[in-house]
Design an enzyme around this catalytic site. Sequence first.
Site: not given
Ligand code: HEM
Length: 328
Positions: A67, A71, A96, A195
């Site tokens: 992630r 970002h 972030n 995800h």
């Molecule tokens: C399509 C639009 C996307 C939205 C709206 C989105 C939104 C989010 C949100 C809200 C979270 C949780 C954040 C938190 O709890 O503070 C999250 C976690 C995560 N996102 Fe996304 N995301 C998107 C696309 C992506 C993309 C493109 C990637 C990587 C290629 C990605 C990888 C991740 C990962 C791996 C997590 C878990 C991180 C952790 O556990 O530390 N996401 N995302």
Amino acid sequence: MEHSYSCRFRFFLACTVLVLCLSTRVARCQLTDDFYDYTCPDVYYIVQQHVFAAMRAEMRMGASLLRLHFHDCFVNGCDGSILLDGTDGEKFAIPNMNSVRGYEVIDAIKEDLERMCPEVVSCADIVALAAGYGVLFSGGPYYDVLLGRRDGLVANQSGADNGLPAPFEPINSIISKFRDVGLDTTDVVVLSGAHTIGRARCALFTNRLATSTSSADSTLDATMAVKLQNLCAGGDGNQSTVLDITSPYVFDNSYYQNLLKQKGLLSSDQGLFSSTDGIANTKALVQTYSANGDKFFWDFGRSMVKMGSISPLTGEAGQIRKNCRIVN
Ligand code: HEM
Ligand SMILES: *[C@@H]1O[C@H](CO)[C@@H](O)[C@H](O)[C@H]1NC(C)=O
Ligand SMILES: *[C@@H]1O[C@H](CO)[C@@H](O)[C@H](O)[C@H]1NC(C)=O
């Protein structure tokens, strides 16, 4: 005869010069998969060791590093701008703050690399490589990470606030944010498959849960809704749960299979399958990837390379930071 020979020779020379120029340009202006082969060949080993150790201590770190790269790339390109400290930095942007993790892992890698090959490997490249190993060590696909990025000189907090997609946004609007950085609808669906690992906090999905005045999101499985309701009740919004309820720590295609069963966690996840806002082909792609894990793996690597190539600084642009948190 003489004349035509020298002409041909001159033509040959001109061609050689042209080819040399072109290849120099390519070497200087595009990312390559062998960028540090002569200047810091151990970069792969070092990054790999750190990511492996971090994930052995906490499996989730693989997801967090993935992630972090996403970002970074969406704001001013993949230039390490997210790593810059300061309250006006990207770290403190709404998407972030209290959310993005993994900065300490990047610091530790950078420290080792500065000892081994000082001022050679950019922070942006470290993040890209760390994301690749995060995916791989979670059981996901191997893809060649292209390298040669240089580090940006500025952070862009408003760019992060405006450019990063929010989970509450309509799918159309998420697609348009991806399009702004050169990624298409397929990339949205494929990269959302990230995800399949990691966690999200209640504050990011309570919009889907029942309140005293509204019922739960009808595209959220009822049993799952009750569990989430219990998890989040009375908290401050920071409690978290896994994004993929089937296999939370394994990088696989169960994320898409969950969507078919209305078991996606965020609105932006479930919307790829259930949304009615007019983007029909996201649904078809979800079905494809839910049925074909090999195709998901292949396409994921391809889309990661694409995302990793968003507006890189190359050649003489930017710098190689000595400390990822501050410009030199
Ligand atoms: C399509 C639009 C996307 C939205 C709206 C989105 C939104 C989010 C949100 C809200 C979270 C949780 C954040 C938190 O709890 O503070 C999250 C976690 C995560 N996102 Fe996304 N995301 C998107 C696309 C992506 C993309 C493109 C990637 C990587 C290629 C990605 C990888 C991740 C990962 C791996 C997590 C878990 C991180 C952790 O556990 O530390 N996401 N995302
Ligand atoms: C910040 O990001 C926005 C949106 O991507 C962009 O238009 C702007 O030029 C960026 N500002 C700086 C200082 O890089
Ligand atoms: C929990 O969330 C609140 C905002 O809802 C925030 O101010 C606080 O810093 C968070 N705590 C942690 C440990 O992240």
